[in-house]
Structure formats: C-alpha cells, structure tokens
Write a protein that holds these residues in place. Sequence first.
Motif, PDB file in Angstrom:
ATOM      1  N   LYS A 248       3.230  -0.413  -0.465  1.00 32.00           N
ATOM      2  CA  LYS A 248       3.786  -0.904  -1.727  1.00 32.00           C
ATOM      3  C   LYS A 248       2.703  -1.442  -2.656  1.00 32.00           C
ATOM      4  O   LYS A 248       2.970  -1.736  -3.808  1.00 32.00           O
ATOM      5  CB  LYS A 248       4.830  -1.997  -1.472  1.00 32.00           C
ATOM      6  N   THR A 249       1.477  -1.605  -2.128  1.00 36.94           N
ATOM      7  CA  THR A 249       0.415  -2.200  -2.943  1.00 36.94           C
ATOM      8  C   THR A 249      -0.665  -1.181  -3.308  1.00 36.94           C
ATOM      9  O   THR A 249      -1.072  -1.109  -4.464  1.00 36.94           O
ATOM     10  CB  THR A 249      -0.226  -3.373  -2.200  1.00 36.94           C
ATOM     11  N   LEU A 250      -1.128  -0.381  -2.338  1.00 34.86           N
ATOM     12  CA  LEU A 250      -2.122   0.659  -2.667  1.00 34.86           C
ATOM     13  C   LEU A 250      -1.408   1.978  -2.940  1.00 34.86           C
ATOM     14  O   LEU A 250      -1.405   2.441  -4.070  1.00 34.86           O
ATOM     15  CB  LEU A 250      -3.146   0.792  -1.543  1.00 34.86           C
ATOM     16  N   ALA A 251      -0.833   2.583  -1.926  1.00 37.23           N
ATOM     17  CA  ALA A 251      -0.020   3.803  -2.107  1.00 37.23           C
ATOM     18  C   ALA A 251       0.575   4.202  -0.758  1.00 37.23           C
ATOM     19  O   ALA A 251      -0.121   4.129   0.266  1.00 37.23           O
ATOM     20  CB  ALA A 251      -0.872   4.946  -2.639  1.00 37.23           C
ATOM     21  N   PRO A 252       1.833   4.662  -0.759  1.00 37.27           N
ATOM     22  CA  PRO A 252       2.451   5.044   0.519  1.00 37.27           C
ATOM     23  C   PRO A 252       1.891   6.340   1.089  1.00 37.27           C
ATOM     24  O   PRO A 252       2.015   6.611   2.274  1.00 37.27           O
ATOM     25  CB  PRO A 252       3.941   5.194   0.171  1.00 37.27           C
ATOM     26  N   GLY A 253       1.233   7.150   0.213  1.00 36.97           N
ATOM     27  CA  GLY A 253       0.722   8.437   0.666  1.00 36.97           C
ATOM     28  C   GLY A 253      -0.380   8.313   1.709  1.00 36.97           C
ATOM     29  O   GLY A 253      -0.621   9.243   2.469  1.00 36.97           O
ATOM     30  N   PHE A 254      -1.056   7.168   1.763  1.00 31.80           N
ATOM     31  CA  PHE A 254      -2.088   6.999   2.784  1.00 31.80           C
ATOM     32  C   PHE A 254      -1.475   6.783   4.167  1.00 31.80           C
ATOM     33  O   PHE A 254      -2.135   7.002   5.171  1.00 31.80           O
ATOM     34  CB  PHE A 254      -3.005   5.809   2.440  1.00 31.80           C
TER      35      PHE A 254
END
Length: 414
Positions: A248-254
Amino acid sequence: MPNYDAFLSTAAANLRESAIRKMGTLLAGARDMVSFAPGYPAAEMFAWAEFAEISHELLAGADANALQYGPTRGYKPLVEVLQGVMAERGVKTSPDQFLVTTGSQQGIDLVARVLFDHGDVVLVELPSYVGAITAFRGVGASLVGVPQDTDGIDLEALDRTLLCERADGRRVKALYVVPNFQNPTGLLMSLEKRRRLLEWAERRDVLLIEDDPYRDLYFPDVSAEADTRPIAADDAAGRVIYLSSFSKTLAPGFRVAWMVAPPALAVKLEIAKQAEDLCTGALDQRIVYEACRRGVLARQLPRLRAFYQAKRDAMSASLARHAPGVLTWTPPRGGFFLWARLNRAITAQALLEHASTRGVIFVTGDAFYVDGEGADTLRLSFSAPTSDRIEVGVERLVAAITETTELSRPAAAR
Ligand SMILES: Cc1ncc(COP(=O)(O)O)c(C=O)c1O
C-alpha cells in the motif's frame, strides 16, 4: 473430457471465487465504469522514476544474486531495514523472528498452514478481511465472528464467544485482527482496546494474528502515528504474529511484505514457505530495499497520507451531497475504505446488479462476514479513482439505490 470435479481435493471443491475478484471480471467487461471495488493503491502515486533508476542499476549485472534464488527468510539487508522499520513502530525484534513474504497474503496463508488443523476455531472480526477468511477456510479452520464497536472488536463478546466455543469442546487457537484502518470497515482500534486484547490473549492462551498493511496511511487531520501503535509493541510474552506489507506504500506489484513471529514459529513458517515458493523474488526485494535505503519510502509516506486523505474527503463530500438519509457511514481515519450501510429495504447484492448497469461497482459487505450477515452493507474503496470520478460514482450509486428501492416495492405500491 475428464470430469475434473471428480479429481478435485475436498479443499479445492470448496473454493469459491472471491467477491472482489468477481468485481474484476465485471469491470473488465465495461467501459466508463467507476470502480469502488478493489482496494488498489493509486498507480499515479508509485515512484515510477525512482523504481526505473533502481531497476536499471540492479539489472546492469553488478550483483549476480539479483536474479538468483535467495534465502527463504529474505534478503539480509532488507531484513535489517525491516528491523529498523519495526523499531520505529515501537516493536523490538531479533533477526530470527523475520520472514519476508510474497505479499502479506502469503504470510496469512503460511500462518494458516502452520497453526490450524481442520476444525480448529479462528476468531475473526465481523466483518473481516476476505483474503484471510479464504486462507483460514482453505485449511479447514472454522471461522467464528465477533462484532466490532466503533473503536474495534467488542471485548465482552469476544470472551463470551471464546468460552462458548471451548464449552462446546472446540479448540480456539487464534484471533485475527486488523487494528489499523481495517479492511473493510476502515476502523481504528483504540490503544486501550489493544492493551486489553493482549491481556486477554495471555489470560485465555490464544495467539493474536495482527495484520497491519495500512498503518502508515493514517490521515493527519484526525489521527496520528501514535494511534497506530502495534499490539506487537507491548507483546512481552510472544503472543503476537505480526504482518505488514509494502503493497500500500511502495507498490503491490513487487509482492514484498514481511512477518514477525516468535522464533519457534518462524522456523515452521520458513519451512512452510519453502514448500510454497522457496523465496520471495530476489529482484523485487532488492528494489524495495533500495527504495528504503535511498529514502524513497520516507518521502512517499507524507505524500500518500495527504493524497488519500483528500480522496477520503472527496468521497465524504460526495456522499454528504447525494446520500444523506440513504446511506449511513463514518469517514475513516486512514486507509482505503469507507464502510456504508443502506437505509433502504434492499440488499447490497440487489443494488450491485443495478449499480453495475449504471456504471459503478463496489464490494457487497456480506463478502466480509463469516456469519452470513451484512446484507445491507457495502465497502466503497476511494483509493484508486480520481476525485471527479468519485463524484460521478457516488451520483450513480445513489441513483441506483433509488431505482433498486423502487423496483423492490410490490407492484401495487408503486
Ligand atoms: C488487511 C489486508 N491484509 C493483507 C492484504 C494483502 O496484502 P499484500 O499485497 O501484501 O499481499 C490486504 C490487501 O488488500 C489487506 O487489506
């Protein structure tokens, strides 16, 4: 063609598509749909340029391990960063408590596999996160719901429920909670309740599964970092398994998240993870590590808080304009979700059928209840659509409520 049903395991035969995934199918088939359905972060807020730079450097080949298998527990420098993150959250940890997971969803699934046998009782909030419900049911656990007050789980009902289950001879092993800006209700559990919950867990010999992906997304106008103190921060006795995520802060794709468990459980969780995926993606972990090390995350957080707070305001204002008397809601103090109750004699399911033809979708609240309740509730996610689209969506939603109410009246009364 074989009859594949005959080949399915009992667990697979019982698998049902989640209400949220179904929404995805609906959305894929429609143009101009406003989606309040999935709890996706806003893609325009991802730190694209920084990620591109970091990825480019990592893929230049200086570190051959960037594309290699790695330790199941996680990339060591990242685990060290995570120890710092936990310290900032007030939780003292040792490295042997950590497991980097492929999303917190994997962490929840690992906990389910390591703790629960068929028939074991897991207590959950009413309503609760659907991904956890699916994972716990997947191992045959029996889910029992406990109602929530405006400041989180109802402690009297919790104890009553536990005693009742135990009196019936059932094994209650754990309580799963999302204390910060819960999915789906957006509720923030009070600090006093957290403290009492920990005492309760100790007294009743229950483990707490604390799932905390939204904690950094408190809205500064109505909450502060101190309000989000993890239950794990005061857990001297080793009662808490804590999960959090960069989704929710950097990206869920990682797909990079982490859990902190008592060392004896962490050993089992590690072995369970080996069976699932050996390790979380090496490149993803390094990108996330670099994003933390270079201050990308620290710079993102205040921007994200302001951004999602403004989205919350946009949805609250649209509802105040179009839906007073029609829906009841409390604006959340953080996170992605606004929880609403219908003040009309219609179900959210019937409403959704109409609403989707009018160009707006949401998740019906019943999907989050383990006791079959919640037919009059809906989860509206404000994280992804723009403020303008939120206004359009709310207008359509309220029009759909009026239509659905009209159509549900007996013909003679119309
Ligand atoms: C409460 C809760 N837990 C866990 C997850 C899963 O997050 P992740 O992307 O880290 O798997 C979500 C995602 O929506 C969530 O809302």
